[in-house]
Write a protein that holds these residues in place. Sequence first.
Motif, PDB file in Angstrom:
ATOM      1  N   TYR A   1       1.029  -1.329  -0.209  1.00  0.00           N
ATOM      2  CA  TYR A   1       0.172   0.027   0.151  1.00  0.00           C
ATOM      3  C   TYR A   1       0.890   1.339  -0.073  1.00  0.00           C
ATOM      4  CZ  TYR A   1      -2.940   3.601   2.022  1.00  0.00           C
ATOM      5  OH  TYR A   1      -3.663   4.546   1.823  1.00  0.00           O
ATOM      6  N   GLU A   2       0.765   1.963  -1.068  1.00  0.00           N
ATOM      7  CA  GLU A   2       1.587   3.745  -1.397  1.00  0.00           C
ATOM      8  C   GLU A   2       0.498   4.312  -1.814  1.00  0.00           C
ATOM      9  OE1 GLU A   2       4.755   2.641  -4.112  1.00  0.00           O
ATOM     10  OE2 GLU A   2       6.414   1.773  -2.859  1.00  0.00           O
ATOM     11  N   GLU A   3       0.471   4.877  -0.904  1.00  0.00           N
ATOM     12  CA  GLU A   3      -0.954   6.122  -0.586  1.00  0.00           C
ATOM     13  C   GLU A   3      -0.004   7.541  -1.319  1.00  0.00           C
ATOM     14  OE1 GLU A   3      -4.548   8.039  -1.982  1.00  0.00           O
ATOM     15  OE2 GLU A   3      -4.480   6.194  -0.744  1.00  0.00           O
ATOM     16  N   THR A   4      -0.498   7.954  -2.337  1.00  0.00           N
ATOM     17  CA  THR A   4       0.380   9.137  -3.331  1.00  0.00           C
ATOM     18  C   THR A   4      -0.206   9.931  -2.089  1.00  0.00           C
ATOM     19  OG1 THR A   4       0.552   8.077  -5.329  1.00  0.00           O
ATOM     20  CG2 THR A   4       0.744  10.023  -5.252  1.00  0.00           C
ATOM     21  N   VAL A   5       0.883  10.868  -2.174  1.00  0.00           N
ATOM     22  CA  VAL A   5       0.417  12.433  -1.570  1.00  0.00           C
ATOM     23  C   VAL A   5      -1.178  13.172  -2.277  1.00  0.00           C
ATOM     24  CG1 VAL A   5       0.081  15.122  -0.493  1.00  0.00           C
ATOM     25  CG2 VAL A   5       2.339  12.607  -0.145  1.00  0.00           C
ATOM     26  N   ILE A   6      -2.385  12.996  -1.114  1.00  0.00           N
ATOM     27  CA  ILE A   6      -3.382  13.526  -2.111  1.00  0.00           C
ATOM     28  C   ILE A   6      -3.993  14.970  -1.777  1.00  0.00           C
ATOM     29  CG2 ILE A   6      -5.719  13.176  -2.928  1.00  0.00           C
ATOM     30  CD1 ILE A   6      -4.772  10.709  -3.757  1.00  0.00           C
ATOM     31  N   GLU A   7      -4.167  15.757  -2.214  1.00  0.00           N
ATOM     32  CA  GLU A   7      -4.840  17.053  -1.638  1.00  0.00           C
ATOM     33  C   GLU A   7      -6.159  17.429  -2.072  1.00  0.00           C
ATOM     34  OE1 GLU A   7      -3.502  19.108   0.550  1.00  0.00           O
ATOM     35  OE2 GLU A   7      -1.629  17.998   0.201  1.00  0.00           O
ATOM     36  N   ASP A   8      -7.447  17.775  -0.963  1.00  0.00           N
ATOM     37  CA  ASP A   8      -8.664  17.595  -1.708  1.00  0.00           C
ATOM     38  C   ASP A   8      -9.510  17.706  -2.607  1.00  0.00           C
ATOM     39  OD1 ASP A   8      -8.777  16.890   1.445  1.00  0.00           O
ATOM     40  OD2 ASP A   8     -10.152  18.201   2.451  1.00  0.00           O
ATOM     41  N   ASP A   9      -8.463  19.175  -3.246  1.00  0.00           N
ATOM     42  CA  ASP A   9      -9.354  19.784  -3.922  1.00  0.00           C
ATOM     43  C   ASP A   9      -8.323  18.905  -5.802  1.00  0.00           C
ATOM     44  OD1 ASP A   9     -10.484  21.760  -5.496  1.00  0.00           O
ATOM     45  OD2 ASP A   9      -8.878  23.061  -5.757  1.00  0.00           O
ATOM     46  N   ASP A  10      -8.117  18.135  -5.039  1.00  0.00           N
ATOM     47  CA  ASP A  10      -6.905  17.614  -6.157  1.00  0.00           C
ATOM     48  C   ASP A  10      -8.511  17.184  -7.534  1.00  0.00           C
ATOM     49  OD1 ASP A  10      -4.711  18.469  -5.837  1.00  0.00           O
ATOM     50  OD2 ASP A  10      -4.150  16.121  -5.164  1.00  0.00           O
ATOM     51  N   THR A  11      -8.334  17.156  -8.653  1.00  0.00           N
ATOM     52  CA  THR A  11      -9.569  16.425  -9.669  1.00  0.00           C
ATOM     53  C   THR A  11      -9.357  14.815  -9.544  1.00  0.00           C
ATOM     54  OG1 THR A  11      -9.215  18.178 -10.978  1.00  0.00           O
ATOM     55  CG2 THR A  11     -10.721  16.248 -11.655  1.00  0.00           C
ATOM     56  N   ALA A  12     -10.146  14.190  -9.162  1.00  0.00           N
ATOM     57  CA  ALA A  12     -10.123  13.324  -9.021  1.00  0.00           C
ATOM     58  C   ALA A  12     -10.467  11.931 -10.547  1.00  0.00           C
ATOM     59  CB  ALA A  12     -10.578  12.150  -7.645  1.00  0.00           C
ATOM     60  N   VAL A  13     -11.681  12.736 -10.210  1.00  0.00           N
ATOM     61  CA  VAL A  13     -12.389  12.079 -11.937  1.00  0.00           C
ATOM     62  C   VAL A  13     -12.803  13.337 -12.561  1.00  0.00           C
ATOM     63  CG1 VAL A  13     -14.615  11.302 -12.360  1.00  0.00           C
ATOM     64  CG2 VAL A  13     -13.449   9.827 -10.857  1.00  0.00           C
ATOM     65  N   ILE A  14     -12.588  13.449 -13.848  1.00  0.00           N
ATOM     66  CA  ILE A  14     -13.947  13.746 -15.662  1.00  0.00           C
ATOM     67  C   ILE A  14     -14.586  13.799 -15.442  1.00  0.00           C
ATOM     68  CG2 ILE A  14     -12.829  15.888 -17.264  1.00  0.00           C
ATOM     69  CD1 ILE A  14     -10.659  15.967 -15.829  1.00  0.00           C
ATOM     70  N   LEU A  15     -16.266  13.320 -15.245  1.00  0.00           N
ATOM     71  CA  LEU A  15     -16.730  13.035 -16.254  1.00  0.00           C
ATOM     72  C   LEU A  15     -17.265  14.302 -17.449  1.00  0.00           C
ATOM     73  CD1 LEU A  15     -19.528  12.140 -12.958  1.00  0.00           C
ATOM     74  CD2 LEU A  15     -17.798  10.406 -14.211  1.00  0.00           C
ATOM     75  N   TYR A  16     -18.158  13.228 -18.865  1.00  0.00           N
ATOM     76  CA  TYR A  16     -18.438  14.415 -19.271  1.00  0.00           C
ATOM     77  C   TYR A  16     -19.818  14.050 -19.761  1.00  0.00           C
ATOM     78  CZ  TYR A  16     -13.906  15.253 -20.976  1.00  0.00           C
ATOM     79  OH  TYR A  16     -13.013  15.911 -21.065  1.00  0.00           O
ATOM     80  N   THR A  17     -20.253  15.046 -19.723  1.00  0.00           N
ATOM     81  CA  THR A  17     -21.814  14.745 -19.628  1.00  0.00           C
ATOM     82  C   THR A  17     -22.456  14.716 -20.887  1.00  0.00           C
ATOM     83  OG1 THR A  17     -21.990  17.458 -20.805  1.00  0.00           O
ATOM     84  CG2 THR A  17     -22.177  17.118 -18.630  1.00  0.00           C
ATOM     85  N   SER A  18     -23.580  13.945 -21.018  1.00  0.00           N
ATOM     86  CA  SER A  18     -24.080  13.207 -21.949  1.00  0.00           C
ATOM     87  C   SER A  18     -23.849  13.605 -23.600  1.00  0.00           C
ATOM     88  CB  SER A  18     -25.273  12.517 -22.100  1.00  0.00           C
ATOM     89  OG  SER A  18     -25.905  13.771 -21.504  1.00  0.00           O
ATOM     90  N   GLY A  19     -23.884  14.887 -23.160  1.00  0.00           N
ATOM     91  CA  GLY A  19     -23.650  15.341 -24.653  1.00  0.00           C
ATOM     92  C   GLY A  19     -24.836  15.391 -25.659  1.00  0.00           C
TER      93      GLY A  19
END
Length: 517
Positions: A162-180
Amino acid sequence: MNLSQRLHETALVSADKTAYIFMDQKASYRELDMAVSKFSNGLKKLGIKKGDHIALIVGNTPHFIIGLYGALRAGATVIPINPIYTPDEIGFIINNGDVKLVVTLDVLLPLMEGIDRLIPQVENIIVCPTSNSGIEGEHQSLHIYPKLKTITFVIESGEAVYEETVIEDDDTAVILYTSGTTGKPKGAMLTHKNLYSNASDVGSYLKMNESDYVITALPMFHVFCLTVVLNAPLLTGAALLIMPKFSPKEVFHLAKKYSATVFAGVPTMYNFLYQYPDGTAEDLKSLRLCISGGASLPVSLLKAFEQKFGVLVSEGYGLSEASPVTCFNPLDRPRKPGSIGMNILNVQNRVVNELGEEVPAGQVGELIVKGPNVMKGYYKLPEETAAALKDGWLYTGDLARMDEDGYFYIVDRKKDMIIVGGYNVYPREVEEVLFAHPNIIEAAVIGVPDPNLGEAIHAFVVSNLDTLTAEDLTRYCQEHLAKYKVPSVFDFLEELPKNTTGKILRRSLKNHISQTI
């Protein structure tokens, strides 16, 4: 705290607890967490660094969960993509999203080969098997083969550490593309805080716990599934019953075999379950809760479903830009059919006028939302971001009203409102009336140009009675609607066009009209 950290903590304290069941094969939280760590470390060996973008095109399989959590653990940003999109649609998202690595299914390799020239920036394509036949030999002739790695190779190349990268709360986790549905898809950037807070708040609101068995029939690439029946259950130590695709027969089978406690679906799914001739209340007796979202659930269908199967359906509301949930009908207070419920924990909803001023209870206005779940913005679209986010509030584009008890009701999409001779007509109001007809299975209405009234109402219906006529429906609507709300045209279809999440595609209905003129 973030989703990957929480998964690891759950694996430490509930190692042998079932995390998911897929095709009758079980995996414990220890096994899932180990696979996530190995995949995460394997990605790093392939050169993936914090902030790199990874696309998931794998559908409902354990590979999606391992890919999602493994990428997040490595600090990467995940872009889930609908596997049935066309090459052009997939190519646009991969390019617009600056994707460096793709995780996909072996059956989609011909498609990936076809768009390889469109995505030159992609350095590696990780292939997940849909059968026991790997990719060796059969696909060696593919032009993109030098980029290919099997998911088995990537997992086995990573250490089980288990190696957790240092992640900040405001880091982008997911980009969801709207259905268009209104143009090119826009990528909503959801942070680690957005996703974790909404999963935590939804899990608490719905009282999810480690005893729950959650049927995961919704598509994992869609935000409804991602938060409500994937992240929230895993965060609370529940077990997922993963369905590769929705099937009424399989829902009844899984619910009975594993004593499922939670089911979530869109209105179309509830309609199919209700219409399925072999489904019984006995099959669903273990369910403590059914959740509906993604679109408005017709009140007549809600009541009929509950009466037939003896289960409670709680309707909620959300959108990609809010991770997605903002409202749910409460479980400990009166539920109001037709309502999307009340504010969930830590989220505020308001109904405002064109000036952004809150309107009195009962009046219709635009629904706006505020909370830790609201996106940081649209990827590479600052003007669209500024239009959607104002003073910390997300403007949803949905028309709503709030009653005196604080329950919200979606009236319609702002852009879907029809103006007939100066009168506002909300499609949902007309659709509710049509749905209440005993011979209507599905219904949708849209506005069409009219030289005298500005717009007229065009209805599309699916009926279970061959002899039902437009004249019959006109007389029926005249009994239940004001004259200006009665559709001027009724189109009978075998089925309504929908996207993979069950939403009716109104643009396709408009195209149907233009093609038949």
